[in-house]
Design a protein around this motif. Structure first.
Motif, short mmCIF file in Angstrom:
data_model
loop_
_atom_site.label_atom_id
_atom_site.label_comp_id
_atom_site.label_asym_id
_atom_site.label_seq_id
_atom_site.Cartn_x
_atom_site.Cartn_y
_atom_site.Cartn_z
N GLY A 168 41.02 -13.53 -35.38
CA GLY A 168 41.54 -12.40 -36.39
C GLY A 168 42.51 -11.54 -35.61
N LYS A 169 43.08 -11.79 -34.50
CA LYS A 169 43.86 -11.23 -33.73
C LYS A 169 45.36 -11.88 -33.70
CE LYS A 169 40.41 -9.22 -30.50
NZ LYS A 169 40.08 -9.06 -29.26
N SER A 170 46.28 -11.55 -33.93
CA SER A 170 47.52 -12.02 -33.86
C SER A 170 47.94 -12.41 -32.28
CB SER A 170 48.71 -11.10 -34.45
OG SER A 170 48.43 -10.75 -35.67
N PHE A 171 48.62 -13.51 -31.97
CA PHE A 171 49.22 -13.81 -30.96
C PHE A 171 50.50 -14.32 -30.88
CE2 PHE A 171 47.20 -17.93 -32.02
CZ PHE A 171 48.18 -18.87 -31.78
N VAL A 172 51.05 -14.73 -32.14
CA VAL A 172 52.54 -15.15 -32.13
C VAL A 172 52.85 -14.60 -33.69
CG1 VAL A 172 54.31 -16.68 -32.53
CG2 VAL A 172 52.48 -17.05 -30.40
N PHE A 173 54.08 -14.12 -33.79
CA PHE A 173 54.38 -13.79 -35.19
C PHE A 173 55.75 -13.64 -35.30
CE2 PHE A 173 53.58 -9.32 -34.01
CZ PHE A 173 54.80 -8.66 -34.49
N PHE A 174 56.33 -13.92 -36.56
CA PHE A 174 57.68 -13.89 -36.65
C PHE A 174 57.76 -12.81 -37.48
CE2 PHE A 174 56.51 -18.20 -36.11
CZ PHE A 174 57.75 -18.97 -35.77
N ARG A 175 58.97 -12.03 -36.87
CA ARG A 175 59.22 -10.46 -37.64
C ARG A 175 60.21 -10.72 -38.49
NH1 ARG A 175 61.53 -6.47 -33.44
NH2 ARG A 175 60.72 -4.86 -34.98
N THR A 176 60.05 -9.74 -39.46
CA THR A 176 61.03 -9.43 -40.51
C THR A 176 62.23 -8.64 -39.87
OG1 THR A 176 60.05 -7.72 -41.27
CG2 THR A 176 59.45 -9.43 -42.47
N PRO A 177 63.66 -8.85 -40.22
CA PRO A 177 64.49 -8.19 -39.57
C PRO A 177 64.18 -6.56 -39.65
CG PRO A 177 65.38 -9.54 -41.11
CD PRO A 177 63.80 -9.52 -41.44
N ARG A 178 64.50 -5.98 -38.33
CA ARG A 178 64.13 -4.52 -38.20
C ARG A 178 65.17 -3.90 -37.26
NH1 ARG A 178 58.51 -3.12 -37.25
NH2 ARG A 178 59.50 -1.40 -36.79
N ALA A 179 65.35 -2.56 -37.35
CA ALA A 179 66.49 -2.06 -36.98
C ALA A 179 66.61 -1.89 -35.31
CB ALA A 179 66.60 -0.38 -37.36
N ASP A 180 65.42 -2.47 -34.57
CA ASP A 180 65.17 -2.22 -33.17
C ASP A 180 65.96 -3.42 -32.53
OD1 ASP A 180 62.84 -3.60 -34.14
OD2 ASP A 180 62.15 -3.38 -32.12
N ALA A 181 66.14 -4.24 -33.20
CA ALA A 181 66.53 -5.94 -32.73
C ALA A 181 67.69 -6.28 -33.60
CB ALA A 181 65.39 -6.80 -32.81
N PHE A 182 69.02 -6.08 -32.83
CA PHE A 182 70.36 -6.47 -33.76
C PHE A 182 71.23 -6.86 -32.59
CE2 PHE A 182 70.07 -1.96 -31.88
CZ PHE A 182 71.32 -1.80 -31.20
N ASP A 183 72.46 -7.39 -33.30
CA ASP A 183 73.46 -8.17 -32.52
C ASP A 183 74.33 -6.90 -31.92
OD1 ASP A 183 76.21 -8.78 -31.92
OD2 ASP A 183 75.64 -10.73 -32.68
N PRO A 184 74.23 -6.56 -30.66
CA PRO A 184 75.26 -5.35 -30.12
C PRO A 184 76.70 -5.62 -30.62
CG PRO A 184 74.59 -6.95 -28.34
CD PRO A 184 73.99 -7.49 -29.64
N GLU A 185 77.09 -6.50 -31.00
CA GLU A 185 78.77 -6.77 -31.33
C GLU A 185 78.86 -6.43 -32.90
OE1 GLU A 185 80.67 -10.41 -30.25
OE2 GLU A 185 79.75 -10.16 -28.11
N GLY A 245 76.15 -5.27 -35.04
CA GLY A 245 75.16 -4.30 -35.71
C GLY A 245 73.99 -5.03 -36.51
N GLU A 246 74.22 -6.25 -36.80
CA GLU A 246 73.55 -6.95 -37.64
C GLU A 246 72.09 -7.17 -37.23
OE1 GLU A 246 73.85 -11.14 -40.11
OE2 GLU A 246 75.75 -10.00 -39.37
N ARG A 247 71.07 -6.95 -38.06
CA ARG A 247 69.66 -7.14 -37.72
C ARG A 247 69.33 -8.74 -37.27
NH1 ARG A 247 66.18 -2.89 -41.36
NH2 ARG A 247 67.51 -1.18 -40.72
N TYR A 248 68.81 -9.04 -36.26
CA TYR A 248 68.31 -10.24 -36.09
C TYR A 248 67.38 -10.67 -37.12
CZ TYR A 248 70.30 -10.01 -31.36
OH TYR A 248 71.27 -9.92 -30.24
N ASP A 249 67.49 -11.75 -37.73
CA ASP A 249 66.47 -12.28 -38.66
C ASP A 249 65.53 -13.34 -38.21
OD1 ASP A 249 68.37 -14.50 -38.47
OD2 ASP A 249 68.61 -14.44 -40.69
N ASP A 250 65.48 -13.72 -36.79
CA ASP A 250 65.04 -14.92 -36.38
C ASP A 250 63.93 -14.41 -35.16
OD1 ASP A 250 66.94 -14.52 -34.68
OD2 ASP A 250 67.29 -16.73 -34.55
N VAL A 251 63.60 -13.19 -35.07
CA VAL A 251 62.85 -12.82 -33.87
C VAL A 251 61.37 -13.23 -33.83
CG1 VAL A 251 61.97 -10.78 -32.73
CG2 VAL A 251 64.27 -10.80 -33.67
#
Length: 121
Positions: free
Chosen positions: A20-37, A39-45
């Motif tokens: 019942g404890k997460s150890f790996v998960f695939f995130r949905t795009p979030r504002a804190d992880a983005f392409d610095p060039e 500004g697009e949110r990463y969709d594969d974190v």
């Protein structure tokens, strides 16, 4: 890894759990992880738990690997990696990260049993 279940996260993303404890998960795009060039949110974190802060620091400060973190994860025992960069890791490196994530979240009994079965303890 034994005793793993996969549940769906809020965005239909897979979340791998042990006991019942997460150890790996695939995130949905979030504002804190983005392409610095762009500004697009990463969709594969992907988020991997780590055993200790020292492990996290070792992974994110080694510029030869693709792991990173964001301020959102300050104080959280996990590292991030983009799926598109997993190919930069060897199978052995990725295996170790997944095993460490599982071991960091599994019960003591499960972790001890797995380590003994694999002659790693």
């Amino acid at each position: 890894m034994p005793h793993v279940t996969v549940v769906q996260g809020g965005g239909e993303n897979p979340v791998y759990q042990v006991g019942g404890k997460s150890f790996v998960f695939f995130r949905t795009p979030r504002a804190d992880a983005f392409d610095p060039e762009t500004g697009e949110r990463y969709d594969d974190v992907i988020v991997f738990w780590v055993p200790a802060e020292e492990d996290k620091l070792a992974l994110v400060s080694d510029e030869s690997n693709p792991f990173f973190t964001t301020p959102h994860f300050d104080g959280h025992l996990s590292v991030l990696v983009r799926a598109s960069r997993l190919g930069e890791l060897t199978v052995r490196e990725l295996t170790e990260v997944i095993q460490d994530a599982w071991l960091s979240r599994a019960s003591n009994r499960r972790a001890t049993t797995w380590l003994q079965e694999h002659r790693l303890s």
